[in-house]
Write an enzyme that holds these catalytic residues in place. Structure first.
Site, PDB file in Angstrom:
ATOM      1  N   ARG A 134       0.520  -1.185   0.517  1.00 54.67           N
ATOM      2  CA  ARG A 134      -0.354   0.480  -0.009  1.00 54.67           C
ATOM      3  C   ARG A 134       0.927   1.474   0.441  1.00 54.67           C
ATOM      4  O   ARG A 134       0.194   2.466   0.228  1.00 54.67           O
ATOM      5  CB  ARG A 134      -1.109   0.071   1.283  1.00 54.67           C
ATOM      6  CG  ARG A 134      -2.287  -1.511   1.177  1.00 54.67           C
ATOM      7  CD  ARG A 134      -2.294  -0.943   2.811  1.00 54.67           C
ATOM      8  NE  ARG A 134      -3.580  -0.309   3.077  1.00 54.67           N
ATOM      9  CZ  ARG A 134      -4.811  -0.090   2.864  1.00 54.67           C
ATOM     10  NH1 ARG A 134      -4.986  -1.081   2.147  1.00 54.67           N
ATOM     11  NH2 ARG A 134      -5.518   1.407   2.860  1.00 54.67           N
ATOM     12  N   GLU A 158      -1.097   5.803 -20.533  1.00 57.57           N
ATOM     13  CA  GLU A 158      -0.689   4.969 -19.408  1.00 57.57           C
ATOM     14  C   GLU A 158       0.679   4.947 -19.933  1.00 57.57           C
ATOM     15  O   GLU A 158       1.534   4.386 -18.691  1.00 57.57           O
ATOM     16  CB  GLU A 158      -1.503   4.148 -19.760  1.00 57.57           C
ATOM     17  CG  GLU A 158      -2.015   2.486 -19.186  1.00 57.57           C
ATOM     18  CD  GLU A 158      -1.256   2.986 -17.710  1.00 57.57           C
ATOM     19  OE1 GLU A 158      -1.712   4.115 -17.053  1.00 57.57           O
ATOM     20  OE2 GLU A 158      -1.272   2.339 -16.880  1.00 57.57           O
ATOM     21  N   GLU A 197       7.245   6.235 -13.202  1.00 55.72           N
ATOM     22  CA  GLU A 197       6.679   5.181 -11.624  1.00 55.72           C
ATOM     23  C   GLU A 197       8.216   4.981 -12.229  1.00 55.72           C
ATOM     24  O   GLU A 197       8.273   4.870 -10.227  1.00 55.72           O
ATOM     25  CB  GLU A 197       5.224   4.909 -12.197  1.00 55.72           C
ATOM     26  CG  GLU A 197       4.305   4.880 -11.185  1.00 55.72           C
ATOM     27  CD  GLU A 197       3.012   4.521 -11.830  1.00 55.72           C
ATOM     28  OE1 GLU A 197       3.061   4.079 -12.497  1.00 55.72           O
ATOM     29  OE2 GLU A 197       2.502   4.304 -10.693  1.00 55.72           O
ATOM     30  N   HIS A 223       2.588  21.240 -31.312  1.00 59.36           N
ATOM     31  CA  HIS A 223       2.253  22.454 -30.757  1.00 59.36           C
ATOM     32  C   HIS A 223       2.683  22.771 -29.000  1.00 59.36           C
ATOM     33  O   HIS A 223       2.714  23.445 -28.248  1.00 59.36           O
ATOM     34  CB  HIS A 223       0.793  22.563 -30.048  1.00 59.36           C
ATOM     35  CG  HIS A 223      -0.624  22.144 -31.326  1.00 59.36           C
ATOM     36  ND1 HIS A 223      -0.243  23.672 -32.409  1.00 59.36           N
ATOM     37  CD2 HIS A 223      -0.786  20.970 -32.164  1.00 59.36           C
ATOM     38  CE1 HIS A 223      -1.343  22.826 -33.225  1.00 59.36           C
ATOM     39  NE2 HIS A 223      -1.771  21.396 -32.991  1.00 59.36           N
TER      40      HIS A 223
HETATM   41  C1  F6R Z   1      -0.663   3.549 -11.285  1.00 62.79           C
HETATM   42  C2  F6R Z   1      -1.568   4.164 -10.399  1.00 62.79           C
HETATM   43  C3  F6R Z   1      -2.300   4.801  -9.770  1.00 62.79           C
HETATM   44  C4  F6R Z   1      -3.646   4.735  -9.649  1.00 62.79           C
HETATM   45  C5  F6R Z   1      -4.189   5.620  -9.135  1.00 62.79           C
HETATM   46  C6  F6R Z   1      -5.832   5.812  -8.482  1.00 62.79           C
HETATM   47  O1  F6R Z   1       0.224   2.392 -11.159  1.00 62.79           O
HETATM   48  O2  F6R Z   1      -1.708   2.858  -9.985  1.00 62.79           O
HETATM   49  O3  F6R Z   1      -2.374   6.168 -10.843  1.00 62.79           O
HETATM   50  O4  F6R Z   1      -4.118   3.834 -10.742  1.00 62.79           O
HETATM   51  O5  F6R Z   1      -4.109   5.858  -7.572  1.00 62.79           O
HETATM   52  O6  F6R Z   1      -5.552   4.461  -7.909  1.00 62.79           O
HETATM   53  P1  F6R Z   1      -7.918   3.322  -7.832  1.00 62.79           P
HETATM   54  O7  F6R Z   1      -7.421   2.625  -9.578  1.00 62.79           O
HETATM   55  O8  F6R Z   1      -7.403   2.426  -6.872  1.00 62.79           O
HETATM   56  O9  F6R Z   1      -8.303   4.764  -7.859  1.00 62.79           O
END
Ligand code: F6R
Length: 602
Positions: free
Chosen positions: A27, A478, A485, A501
């Protein structure tokens, strides 16, 4: 973000507590700690840094305690430090507390407690909780009553677990932060999410906001927000313990990329009727007469929302993808007959929940496209649509993006069908049969991808640009998010037409451009050439027959399927590219610096 684990049983509690902390590591956190109740008081171990560092100190301990609490902290109030790590205790060490969330009125409570002579040692909001419980204990209350008085005084969002010296219960409360009870033969667990105790039990009770709970070895007492004793449904989760381990893979991210054939299969299962080419989503919500669809999420989930909005628009259904954190400022009141779709893997992202509540308040119909059963989004939306991707432990979302995009594709066909919109997505028959073939197509990519070799050639550049058009634009964005990341390198994703642009000013021979051309996108070829003319190496991510391959300096191949599927396969290639670059750079792939899997603060 912060994670809670608590256990009461007949055996030693420290083992399950530390295992729980390890399972919560994904987490995101910067400190960790545990507290157990021994015969002669509470023992607390906590430190900033990794669970492994905490473990080193605990491993030497012979504790027979059968009851305790643990926590992984992601700093909000106060920097990562030993003092700010949880559990927090009152000044006389009678009460230990772990907390996930934010106590909004902590400053006023702290002032009262300071004036009564209670002392504080940390910068956290949490520390008011053990001291407030101590305050009520000092005024003659039993532990349960002291806990309940304290909870009644708190404002904000929280999941809390508490142990009190001399008492054999764990006290817990949930308000706006997840808390789930795990049930086994000889004991109970409380945790922020199921993987924390899945090694021990898959029998769970999802607590509701407003619940306070007393958990003992021999039973549980749940009291709801109206002070009524309630029984909550006992459920089995269908996640397996091995789904929360790395198995044969070096990283969770690689495992999750490689399990996409299975997770996609589960997403699709029973939802596409091959003979009639219709989708059956079993949504108990009237989706006829929808005027517009708002697809709302953050980060990767926002990119899935973008993907979904492109498909809906192609079906003549008006749709917008909106970043959840911008929903209130950028949307105004959603028009009548708006369908609001929260796209959220965890179902706990604060920004997304806030937008969901805003849309619900003005009467929009709401759906939650989520991975986590009984998550807050799943419970607060009118209907959940589960993507069934299984637990995702790597902080960088991979398999859940693919499953969200497929789920939104199926939803778009469902909405188009029930609304009889004139044009469903081009060639719907091919789309639905290609969706069914997607898991095996992903498998072929995984077995044949050149992303590893390409990664070697593209290390040590100045920046990485990803371009695409339409569906390819969401994939490009993405791809860039994933790349930055986990490699910590500068990467940006653009609509290919936007390059000229502004971003073109950044393009040099040291900025590779990855051009997603899984669709019929002539213009992206032109835009890629514009970058190539300025020296940028071009990597085409496209079917082998696409004309961009003649222009490109390198190629990542995807099968020529329906554009929806080819684009999702292009994304799998980019996932692999990011992974292999990050591996070469020796990055913390599963736990990138500063990031948390589930972002529960706005
Ligand atoms: C990127 C990633 C984050 C989540 C974002 C939303 O790899 O995991 O950008 O996509 O924090 O999280 P959820 O989908 O749990 O709302």
């Amino acid at each position: 973000m912060c994670g809670i684990i608590a256990h009461v049983g007949t055996d030693r509690a420290l083992g399950p507590l530390v295992t729980g902390l390890e399972k919560l590591e994904y987490r995101g956190y910067d400190s960790a700690g545990v507290a157990v109740k021994n015969g002669n008081g509470l023992d607390v171990w906590k430190c900033s840094g990794q669970v492994s560092e905490l473990k080193d100190t605990i491993d030497t301990v012979e504790s027979s305690a059968t009851l305790g609490i643990g926590h992984t902290r992601w700093s909000t109030h106060g920097p990562p430090s030993d003092e700010n790590a949880h559990p927090h205790t009152d000044e006389s060490d009678r009460v230990a507390v772990v907390h996930n969330g934010i106590i909004e009125n902590y400053e006023s409570i702290k002032q009262i407690l300071l004036s009564e002579g209670y002392e504080f040692t940390s910068d956290t909001d949490t520390e008011v909780i053990p001291n407030l419980i101590a305050y009520y204990l000092d005024r003659g209350n039993e532990p349960l009553a002291a806990f309940k008085h304290t909870v009644a005084d708190l404002e904000g969002s929280y999941a809390i677990a508490v142990v009190v010296d001399g008492n054999d219960s764990i006290f817990a409360a949930r308000q706006g932060s997840p808390l789930v009870l795990g049930v086994e033969q000889d004991g109970y667990y409380l945790a922020s999410d199921v993987p924390a105790f899945l090694d021990y039990t898959d029998t769970v009770v999802y607590l509701e906001d407003g619940d306070t709970v007393e958990v003992r070895t021999d039973g549980v007492d749940i009291v709801d927000e109206n002070d009524e004793h309630v029984q909550r449904e006992v459920q089995q989760v269908d996640w397996q313990p091995d789904e929360t381990g790395k198995g044969q893979y070096d990283h969770f991210m690689l495992k999750e990329i490689h399990t996409q054939p299975t997770s996609l299969q589960k997403t699709i299962e029973g939802r596409i009727d091959a003979d009639e080419h219709v989708t059956d989503l079993d949504v108990d919500l009237d989706l006829t007469d929808i005027d517009t669809v708002h697809l709302v999420g953050c980060g990767t989930s926002y990119h899935a929302a973008l993907f979904g909005s492109s498909i809906l628009n192609r079906c003549d259904v008006s749709a917008r993808a909106i970043r959840a954190s911008e929903y209130d400022v950028n949307t105004g009141t959603p028009p009548e007959n708006t369908l609001f779709v929260a796209v959220t893997q965890s179902g706990e992202t604060a920004d997304t929940l806030q937008a969901l509540r805003q849309a619900s308040d003005v009467g929009a119909s709401t759906l939650a496209v989520t991975n986590v059963v009984q998550s807050t989004a799943a419970r607060e939306a009118d209907e959940p649509l589960y993507i069934r991707a299984g637990p995702e432990i790597g902080v960088a979302a991979t398999k859940t993006f693919s499953s969200q995009a497929v789920m939104l594709t199926m939803l778009s066909q469902h909405i188009a069908r029930v609304n009889e919109t004139a044009s469903r997505v081009n060639n719907v028959g091919q789309l639905l049969s290609d969706l069914r073939a997607l898991p095996s197509a992903v498998d072929r990519i995984l077995k044949s991808s050149d992303a590893g070799d390409l990664a070697q050639e593209h290390l040590d550049k100045n920046a990485y640009f990803f371009i695409g058009r339409g569906l390819g634009c969401s994939v490009a964005k993405e791809g860039a998010l994933k790349f930055k990341e986990i490699t910590y390198e500068h990467a940006e994703g653009f609509a290919s037409g936007e390059l000229k642009h502004g971003p073109l000013a950044l393009v040099t021979e040291r900025t590779p451009v990855f051009a997603v051309c899984a669709d019929d996108c002539e213009k992206t070829v032109t835009n890629a050439k514009e970058a190539q003319t300025r020296g940028a190496p071009i990597v085409a991510v496209s079917p082998p027959s696409h004309k961009i391959v003649d222009t490109a300096d390198a190629h990542l191949s995807v099968p020529d399927m329906h554009p929806v599927c080819s684009n999702l396969l292009a994304n799998v290639q980019l996932q692999l590219l990011s992974y292999y670059c990050a591996t070469e750079l020796d990055r913390a792939i599963d736990k990138p610096r500063n990031l948390a899997k589930s972002v529960t603060v706005e």
